[in-house]
Design an enzyme around this catalytic site. Structure first.
Site, short mmCIF file in Angstrom:
data_model
loop_
_atom_site.label_atom_id
_atom_site.label_comp_id
_atom_site.label_asym_id
_atom_site.label_seq_id
_atom_site.Cartn_x
_atom_site.Cartn_y
_atom_site.Cartn_z
N ARG A 181 -5.12 -16.35 6.90
CA ARG A 181 -5.08 -16.04 5.46
C ARG A 181 -3.94 -16.73 4.74
NH1 ARG A 181 -5.94 -9.68 4.79
NH2 ARG A 181 -6.13 -10.24 2.62
N LYS B 282 11.45 10.55 -8.76
CA LYS B 282 10.39 9.55 -8.62
C LYS B 282 9.02 10.22 -8.57
CE LYS B 282 13.10 6.09 -8.66
NZ LYS B 282 13.91 5.58 -7.59
N PRO C 114 0.62 -8.10 12.08
CA PRO C 114 1.99 -7.68 12.22
C PRO C 114 2.42 -6.54 11.33
CG PRO C 114 1.84 -9.75 11.01
CD PRO C 114 0.49 -9.19 11.14
N GLU C 115 2.77 -5.44 11.95
CA GLU C 115 3.68 -4.51 11.32
C GLU C 115 4.99 -4.73 12.07
OE1 GLU C 115 3.05 -0.74 9.85
OE2 GLU C 115 0.88 -0.86 9.67
N HIS D 20 -6.61 -22.95 12.02
CA HIS D 20 -5.52 -22.21 11.37
C HIS D 20 -4.20 -22.26 12.13
CE1 HIS D 20 -8.66 -20.89 8.75
NE2 HIS D 20 -9.23 -20.15 9.66
#
Length: 270
Positions: A110, A151, A2-3, A91
């Site tokens: 994970r 920055k 997933p993005e 899972h």
DNA sequence: AGTTTAACCTGGGTGC
DNA sequence: TGCACCCAGGTTAAAC
């Protein structure tokens, strides 16, 4: 998987199955995710009926009259709708029984994902300090420029910082910087206003396009798989280290930046 | 205070 | 085959 585009596609896919439909039972097979799934979550969900499935950043916000379920897919999480009584996979950590032989299953090898309950999502510690949604008007080149002054951190790390803008993961950070012609290593504070405008536009463009493609490639994900929601052939730099730049044909450079694989064209990106 | 690094996990691939 | 090592779409918290 997933993005942001994949999370948005997931949201669109599961919403019709969850909204206005009571959860008959909730089973948690493994509480051990990024944070432990609250011991009383199954009890809270059982009998509850979701009113809406929303998204903030990469969090799915499943709203109930009694509170909000926050689901994050982490690096490897996926949600799928099961209607054929197929057996649980390795899972599969959470299962919601939506009746009529319909199940929502959460799979996450994970276990970097999260299932949390909150009464006030807007002020939840994981959400309240998040930056603007990339596809909203709030996310502008002017804002990005202003926020980046002084920055020294690399521009790629900067746009992947969720306090700056949410939903820009590693793949699309690489792609947007290529599109904008900016070297990912360049200090954020040394990117001018014009180029920040281009970068903002590129982020919006690449995410919007990926959402459209995710919707296409994942059209049937609710019935079965959890295949990646993007076309690798549409990626210009990610996964193409050493391959010729599609713009100038010079060999794309691959480096590590902020622990993440970074690919760019030394010729086209300054 | 700003920025970088380590950590949370499993699994797949590579090289010896 | 086996084993050690590296890498992976994210994000926080600790350490410089």
């Amino acid at each position: 998987m997933p993005e942001l585009p994949e999370v948005e596609t997931t949201r669109q896919g599961i919403a019709p199955f969850l909204e206005q439909r009571p959860i008959l039972a909730a089973t948690i097979y493994n509480h051990s995710l990024r944070w432990p799934i609250p011991a009383d979550l199954a009890e809270k969900l059982t009998g509850a009926t979701a009113t809406a499935v929303d998204r903030r950043a990469k969090y799915l916000l499943i709203r109930f009259p009694e509170g909000t379920l926050m689901v994050h897919l982490g690096m490897s999480g996926s949600l799928r709708i099961i209607t054929d009584r197929s057996p649980r996979l390795t899972h599969d950590h959470v299962e919601l029984d939506l009746g009529d032989d319909t199940l929502l299953r959460y799979n996450d090898p994970r276990r970097f994902g999260a299932w949390l309950w909150t009464d006030d999502p807007d002020h939840h510690p994981l959400i309240q300090h998040l930056g603007p949604e990339p596809l909203s008007e709030d996310f502008s080149g002017q804002r990005l420029y202003r926020q980046s002054r002084g920055k020294s951190t690399a521009i790629k790390s900067f746009i992947m910082d969720s306090r700056v803008v949410v939903g820009v993961g590693n793949i699309y950070a690489n792609e947007a910087l290529f599109m904008a012609g900016i070297d990912p290593r360049r200090a954020a504070g040394r990117v001018g206003q014009d180029r920040m405008n281009r970068l903002t536009g590129a982020i919006k463009e690449v995410l919007a396009a990926a959402i459209l493609m995710g919707g296409t490639t994942l059209r049937d994900f609710v019935n079965s798989d959890g295949k990646p929601g993007y076309f690798t052939q549409s990626l210009n730099v990610y996964g193409r280290g050493g391959a010729p730049c599609r713009n100038c044909a010079s060999s794309l450079k691959e480096i590590r930046l902020g622990q993440r694989t970074t690919v760019f064209c030394v010729n086209c990106q300054r």
